[in-house]
Scaffold this motif. Structure first.
Motif, PDB file in Angstrom:
ATOM      1  N   LEU A   1      -3.315   6.128   0.108  1.00 15.05           N
ATOM      2  CA  LEU A   1      -2.911   4.723   0.239  1.00 15.05           C
ATOM      3  C   LEU A   1      -1.909   4.543   1.378  1.00 15.05           C
ATOM      4  O   LEU A   1      -1.959   3.553   2.116  1.00 15.05           O
ATOM      5  N   ALA A   2      -0.988   5.498   1.533  1.00 16.60           N
ATOM      6  CA  ALA A   2      -0.028   5.428   2.627  1.00 16.60           C
ATOM      7  C   ALA A   2      -0.744   5.483   3.973  1.00 16.60           C
ATOM      8  O   ALA A   2      -0.379   4.764   4.913  1.00 16.60           O
ATOM      9  N   ALA A   3      -1.768   6.326   4.070  1.00  5.04           N
ATOM     10  CA  ALA A   3      -2.534   6.424   5.310  1.00  5.04           C
ATOM     11  C   ALA A   3      -3.248   5.112   5.625  1.00  5.04           C
ATOM     12  O   ALA A   3      -3.256   4.658   6.780  1.00  5.04           O
ATOM     13  N   VAL A   4      -3.832   4.498   4.598  1.00  2.74           N
ATOM     14  CA  VAL A   4      -4.487   3.194   4.803  1.00  2.74           C
ATOM     15  C   VAL A   4      -3.461   2.171   5.292  1.00  2.74           C
ATOM     16  O   VAL A   4      -3.718   1.408   6.236  1.00  2.74           O
ATOM     17  N   GLY A   5      -2.280   2.161   4.653  1.00  2.00           N
ATOM     18  CA  GLY A   5      -1.229   1.249   5.090  1.00  2.00           C
ATOM     19  C   GLY A   5      -0.800   1.524   6.519  1.00  2.00           C
ATOM     20  O   GLY A   5      -0.578   0.584   7.304  1.00  2.00           O
ATOM     21  N   GLY A   6      -0.697   2.807   6.888  1.00  4.35           N
ATOM     22  CA  GLY A   6      -0.304   3.155   8.251  1.00  4.35           C
ATOM     23  C   GLY A   6      -1.328   2.726   9.279  1.00  4.35           C
ATOM     24  O   GLY A   6      -0.986   2.246  10.366  1.00  4.35           O
TER      25      GLY A   6
ATOM     26  N   VAL B   1       2.852   0.070 -10.966  1.00  4.89           N
ATOM     27  CA  VAL B   1       1.945  -0.071  -9.824  1.00  4.89           C
ATOM     28  C   VAL B   1       1.832  -1.528  -9.399  1.00  4.89           C
ATOM     29  O   VAL B   1       1.937  -1.855  -8.214  1.00  4.89           O
ATOM     30  N   THR B   2       1.602  -2.419 -10.355  1.00  6.90           N
ATOM     31  CA  THR B   2       1.508  -3.843 -10.011  1.00  6.90           C
ATOM     32  C   THR B   2       2.847  -4.356  -9.493  1.00  6.90           C
ATOM     33  O   THR B   2       2.899  -5.216  -8.618  1.00  6.90           O
ATOM     34  N   GLY B   3       3.942  -3.813 -10.032  1.00  9.31           N
ATOM     35  CA  GLY B   3       5.266  -4.193  -9.537  1.00  9.31           C
ATOM     36  C   GLY B   3       5.455  -3.796  -8.090  1.00  9.31           C
ATOM     37  O   GLY B   3       6.085  -4.530  -7.304  1.00  9.31           O
ATOM     38  N   ALA B   4       4.921  -2.639  -7.690  1.00  8.54           N
ATOM     39  CA  ALA B   4       5.032  -2.192  -6.298  1.00  8.54           C
ATOM     40  C   ALA B   4       4.315  -3.161  -5.359  1.00  8.54           C
ATOM     41  O   ALA B   4       4.825  -3.488  -4.281  1.00  8.54           O
ATOM     42  N   VAL B   5       3.146  -3.633  -5.781  1.00 10.65           N
ATOM     43  CA  VAL B   5       2.407  -4.599  -4.960  1.00 10.65           C
ATOM     44  C   VAL B   5       3.172  -5.915  -4.877  1.00 10.65           C
ATOM     45  O   VAL B   5       3.320  -6.500  -3.792  1.00 10.65           O
ATOM     46  N   LEU B   6       3.684  -6.375  -6.017  1.00 10.80           N
ATOM     47  CA  LEU B   6       4.474  -7.611  -6.022  1.00 10.80           C
ATOM     48  C   LEU B   6       5.704  -7.455  -5.129  1.00 10.80           C
ATOM     49  O   LEU B   6       6.029  -8.359  -4.336  1.00 10.80           O
ATOM     50  N   GLY B   7       6.386  -6.325  -5.243  1.00 13.14           N
ATOM     51  CA  GLY B   7       7.558  -6.084  -4.410  1.00 13.14           C
ATOM     52  C   GLY B   7       7.210  -6.056  -2.938  1.00 13.14           C
ATOM     53  O   GLY B   7       7.978  -6.558  -2.096  1.00 13.14           O
ATOM     54  N   GLY B   8       6.054  -5.495  -2.592  1.00 12.93           N
ATOM     55  CA  GLY B   8       5.626  -5.486  -1.199  1.00 12.93           C
ATOM     56  C   GLY B   8       5.436  -6.885  -0.662  1.00 12.93           C
ATOM     57  O   GLY B   8       5.880  -7.204   0.456  1.00 12.93           O
ATOM     58  N   PHE B   9       4.783  -7.745  -1.449  1.00 10.94           N
ATOM     59  CA  PHE B   9       4.602  -9.134  -1.020  1.00 10.94           C
ATOM     60  C   PHE B   9       5.952  -9.839  -0.868  1.00 10.94           C
ATOM     61  O   PHE B   9       6.167 -10.597   0.089  1.00 10.94           O
ATOM     62  N   ILE B  10       6.865  -9.583  -1.789  1.00  9.95           N
ATOM     63  CA  ILE B  10       8.178 -10.241  -1.731  1.00  9.95           C
ATOM     64  C   ILE B  10       8.952  -9.821  -0.480  1.00  9.95           C
ATOM     65  O   ILE B  10       9.514 -10.656   0.230  1.00  9.95           O
ATOM     66  N   ILE B  11       8.982  -8.520  -0.212  1.00  9.20           N
ATOM     67  CA  ILE B  11       9.697  -8.038   0.975  1.00  9.20           C
ATOM     68  C   ILE B  11       9.046  -8.577   2.247  1.00  9.20           C
ATOM     69  O   ILE B  11       9.730  -8.983   3.198  1.00  9.20           O
TER      70      ILE B  11
ATOM     71  N   LEU C   1       0.824  -1.211   0.000  1.00  8.96           N
ATOM     72  CA  LEU C   1       0.000   0.000   0.000  1.00  8.96           C
ATOM     73  C   LEU C   1       0.857   1.260   0.000  1.00  8.96           C
ATOM     74  O   LEU C   1       0.550   2.242  -0.682  1.00  8.96           O
ATOM     75  N   ILE C   2       1.933   1.226   0.770  1.00  9.11           N
ATOM     76  CA  ILE C   2       2.820   2.393   0.842  1.00  9.11           C
ATOM     77  C   ILE C   2       3.673   2.487  -0.421  1.00  9.11           C
ATOM     78  O   ILE C   2       3.932   3.578  -0.935  1.00  9.11           O
ATOM     79  N   ALA C   3       4.101   1.342  -0.948  1.00 11.80           N
ATOM     80  CA  ALA C   3       4.969   1.332  -2.124  1.00 11.80           C
ATOM     81  C   ALA C   3       4.271   1.892  -3.364  1.00 11.80           C
ATOM     82  O   ALA C   3       4.921   2.479  -4.227  1.00 11.80           O
ATOM     83  N   ILE C   4       2.961   1.734  -3.465  1.00 12.16           N
ATOM     84  CA  ILE C   4       2.235   2.257  -4.632  1.00 12.16           C
ATOM     85  C   ILE C   4       2.417   3.772  -4.736  1.00 12.16           C
ATOM     86  O   ILE C   4       2.603   4.328  -5.817  1.00 12.16           O
TER      87      ILE C   4
END
Length: 298
Positions: A202-207, A241-251, A22-25
């Motif tokens: 989106l960052a706020a939702v993630g926070g 954008v989809t890469g950011a979500v994938l990267g978030g899951f990977i991390i 969510l934050i990475a997007i």
């Protein structure tokens, strides 16, 4: 590791990775438009969490309304950040924008330290978010299931905005050439404000999800989380954008798996996310889903 333990770590990894996603997007959208690494983005996450805390604990607002209000105000903070700090530097060298982003980050951290104090405060998590379920030995809470679902819904919403709306078309055009977009009669500054608003929301939702799962708020909470979300954006392919979500899951999975397989190295779990980032950059500098940003964005 037996199958049950593996499935449990999958649940944990999805939950943690969703919050990074969510934050990475927001990181990847701002970079895609302005070529700016907005290092204040992690602190916008902190702002959203603090606002939710204040609305619930001090003003006694219902949880859902407090979350909605926090997300809206965080989006406005993102817009103000762009208007006050970044807009005057549109024509300035990239390094000026980068230094400004770091300055905004320090300003938000210290402002909240002065006005709210530096002592961590317990976040009032609603009881229904703490409900624990046991399905065939796999334990999860309501929040750990909600986070991936909300992340995927918001991802689809962002993709819809980018590819099915006029504003999305303007955002993608802006990412190629701001001056040409202005010549075509589009208000580039308005579109950039929309990008900051979406990313900050989106960052706020993630926070907020972060403090629900790790119920403590303090002014420095966004620093490390923001850096790991940035690492997630780079791993997935910054500008995608989809890469950011994938990267978030990977991390997220990397952190969880390290603790599961190597309990003695649990204290170094934060470092492994950046070690993984280094390996990705060595072998695929554009990230896993990264594209040639001169040809395609988002």
């Amino acid at each position: 590791m037996d199958l049950l333990t593996f499935m449990q770590q999958m649940v944990n990894g999805f939950s943690l990775g969703s919050m990074y996603a969510l934050i990475a997007i927001g990181y990847t959208m701002v970079y895609g438009v302005l070529r700016l690494i907005n290092f204040a983005h992690g602190d916008i996450m902190m702002v959203g969490a603090f606002l939710a805390y204040a609305f619930i604990s001090i003003f006694n607002l219902p949880f859902a309304f407090a979350v909605l209000l926090s997300v809206v105000i965080s989006a406005l903070v993102g817009i103000l950040t762009d208007k006050i700090a970044y807009k005057p530097l549109r024509e300035a060298p990239r390094i000026s924008l980068l230094i400004t982003a770091i300055g905004i980050s320090f300003f938000l951290e210290n402002a909240f330290t002065v006005f709210a104090g530096g002592i961590p405060r317990p976040f009032p998590v609603p009881e229904y978010m703490q409900n624990i379920f046991n399905v065939s030995g796999i334990i999860f809470s309501t929040s750990s299931i909600m986070v991936p679902i909300v992340t995927l819904v918001l991802l689809l919403a962002i993709l819809f905005v980018l590819y099915k709306t006029k504003y999305g078309m303007a955002i993608r055009a802006l990412s190629f050439d701001i001056k040409t977009v202005n010549l075509m009669g589009i208000d580039a500054n308005k579109i950039i404000s929309i990008v900051f608003a979406l990313g900050s929301a989106l960052a706020a939702v993630g926070g907020i999800f972060w403090v629900i799962n790790y119920p403590s708020v303090e002014p420095m909470m966004g620093v490390l989380v923001g850096l790991k979300a940035f690492a997630a954006a780079v791993v997935g392919g910054i500008g995608s954008v989809t890469g950011a979500v994938l990267g978030g899951f990977i991390i997220g999975f990397t952190e969880v798996v390290v603790v599961a397989f190597f309990p003695d190295l649990a204290g170094y779990k934060d470092a492994f996310a950046f070690v993984f980032l280094i390996f990705v950059l060595l072998f695929k500098p554009t990230g896993i889903m990264g594209k040639d940003l001169e040809k395609s964005r988002f």
